[in-house]
Design an enzyme around this catalytic site. Structure first.
Site, mmCIF file in Angstrom:
data_model
loop_
_atom_site.group_PDB
_atom_site.id
_atom_site.type_symbol
_atom_site.label_atom_id
_atom_site.label_comp_id
_atom_site.label_asym_id
_atom_site.label_seq_id
_atom_site.Cartn_x
_atom_site.Cartn_y
_atom_site.Cartn_z
ATOM 1 N N CYS A 328 0.833 -1.209 0.000
ATOM 2 C CA CYS A 328 0.000 0.000 0.000
ATOM 3 C C CYS A 328 0.874 1.269 0.000
ATOM 4 C CB CYS A 328 -0.968 -0.027 1.183
ATOM 5 S SG CYS A 328 -2.355 1.131 1.016
ATOM 6 N N HIS A 443 -3.605 -5.626 1.000
ATOM 7 C CA HIS A 443 -3.416 -5.934 2.414
ATOM 8 C C HIS A 443 -3.853 -7.374 2.684
ATOM 9 C CE1 HIS A 443 -2.569 -1.844 3.787
ATOM 10 N NE2 HIS A 443 -3.555 -1.418 3.015
#
Length: 508
Positions: A328, A443
């Site tokens: 991310c 994630h």
């Protein structure tokens, strides 16, 4: 109409989240439909539901303990700190905007209808709702327009368990001091006291418990031991972030100032012979077998910190011989540049230009955008480059939660091939890989069965070591066993008859 009970604490990290999870598991084991609820949560660890909505990780963990699908109704308001005096405000899973603390303090009473609506929807589905407070009900500077502690307890007519943390010391003063600062109306809501995180012989506490009950005029319904259970945590005080000894395999996660979603690495930390270290000293990087740049709530601010602290140089040096993995915000940092033309993160250089040079380890650029990407996703990870070459054909399931679009500026192989987003079939490429550097927006990429273990086994082989054979279980099965252990500890240490009596006599 669902029965309700609320867990409040004498301070942050008193163990409210864990106790709520344990009660959810106990009630579920006893055959009840149970749901957790926290009206307002402040955390940088968040999760995306199957509807593409954002909520706090603690309520996701509690929902898992209850055996139900996470829903934003369990956490209608989420505050994600962007700096020391402001947060991104998320309501019903969607971004409302950024607010300074003082502005939000004045605004939050407008969110009561959202809280009531979310709670009402849970009531239609549950027999029991276990509510978690935040911080302490005795924070007298915050009691005006309270929507998360006693204000919420009054709103939904909930009896309260007040929890103190004996491990920090002064638990009797914590509990009595909190009771003294409550109004008479609030005191009547407290139906039981709980001493949490106790180590040792409980009989030693008995004289203190007697005096506590006399002075507080409330029974102690539990002395909960310091339990060795491993569950996802969203708090910056989580034990997993503390320093630990070196092991056979050592994975360094750069502890960014605005670190988020550190639960991404929990599966790695459960493998025998493997330790995950949260590193702030650049000199620790060279001791690691793999380095991870994690998610962050302020990508550009934390990138600037890496540059100023010397962490950038240490990571780039490490990448010459060892694997560097970005997730991310950490993935965004690995590129050539991060642009912020709309001032999303308000990082403006001295020359007036907006944006920052990245670590220049992947040929990609990111442009920050105001719209937040929120998707659950699945696919496969295929690594063909560098130190992790051959780590392929692993199914992954996770979620994306980011503000920005990352584009290649030169030919680069993707890290992941995505085939589903929010239950919709797709064919998309995600992330990138070059030499020893890997990045992705997904994630939870290490959570699927065998992914974490196979990665660590590969790292061990490169050192000429052999990891202990992994048991025939996956991370989700491990978590289920931990919820059962937690419930067992709650049953042994708390007067559940008294707790059930509170549920039956909830009216104050």
């Amino acid at each position: 109409m669902a029965k309700v009970i609320m867990v409040q604490g004498t301070m942050s990290n008193a163990g409210k989240s864990l106790l709520v999870a344990g009660l959810c598991r106990v009630f579920a084991q006893d055959g009840y439909r149970v749901a957790p609820f926290k009206s307002q949560n402040m955390a940088l660890n968040s999760f995306i539901t199957k509807e593409g909505l954002e909520m706090g990780r603690a309520q996701v963990m509690q929902a898992e303990a209850a055996g139900i699908e996470p829903s934003v109704d369990m956490n209608p308001i989420l505050l994600k700190p962007t700096n020391d005096h402001g947060s991104q405000v998320i309501v019903a899973g969607k971004v409302l905007g950024n607010m300074e603390a003082r502005d939000y303090f004045s605004y939050k009473k407008n969110l009561v209808p959202d809280i009531v609506a979310a709670f009402g929807r849970l009531e239609e589905k549950a027999d029991i709702i276990v509510i978690e407070g935040a911080g302490s009900p005795a924070e007298i500077n915050l009691k005006e327009n309270d929507i998360v502690n006693m204000g919420l307890a009054h709103l939904v007519d909930a009896p309260v368990l007040l929890v103190g943390d004996i491990d920090r010391g002064g638990v009797f003063a914590q509990l009595l001091g909190t009771m003294m600062l409550l109004t008479e109306k609030e005191k009547k809501r407290v139906k039981g006291l709980v001493i949490n995180k106790f180590r040792g012989d409980v009989t030693i506490l008995e004289p203190g418990i007697t005096m506590l009950e006399e002075k507080a005029e409330v029974p102690v319904v539990g002395v909960v031991p310091y339990m060795s259970v491993t569950l996802d945590d969203e708090d910056s005080l989580a034990e997993s972030l503390l320093p630990k000894d070196m092991d056979l395999i050592n994975i360094g996660v750069v502890r960014l100032p605005r670190l988020s979603n550190f639960t991404d690495f929990s599966a790695l930390d459960q493998i025998a012979g493997v330790s995950v270290h949260y590193v702030r000293d650049p000199y620790e990087i060279e001791k690691m077998d793999m380095v991870i740049l994690p998610g962050t709530k302020n990508t550009m601010g934390d990138l600037a910190w890496m540059r100023e602290s010397g962490m950038e140089s240490a990571v780039k040096k490490f990448a010459q011989y060892g694997p560097v993995f970005g997730i991310c915000g950490g993935y965004q940092m690995l590129g050539q540049r991060i642009a912020d033309p709309e001032g999303i993160e308000n990082v403006i250089k001295a020359d007036g230009s907006e944006g920052l040079r990245g670590l220049e380890l992947l040929p990609m650029e990111t442009v920050l955008k105001p719209e937040k990407v929120r998707t659950q996703t699945s696919g496969s990870m295929e690594i063909t480059e560098g130190a992790l070459a051959g780590f392929s054909s692993h199914r992954i399931h996770g979620y994306e939660i980011h503000m920005g679009e990352t584009m290649a500026v030169d030919a680069i192989k993707p890290l992941c091939h995505l085939d589903q987003k929010n239950d919709v079939v797709c064919q998309e490429r995600d992330g990138g890989q070059r030499d020893n550097v890997y990045g992705t927006y997904v994630h939870g990429i290490f959570d699927d069965k065998d992914v974490a273990y196979d990665l660590c086994r590969l790292l061990a082989e490169k050192k000429g070591l052999t990891l202990q054979a992994e048991a025939d279980t996956d991370y989700q099965s491990f978590k289920e066993s931990q919820y059962d252990l937690l419930a067992e500890g709650i049953r042994k240490s708390m007067d559940m008859d008294a707790v059930y009596a509170m549920l039956q006599d909830a009216a104050i």
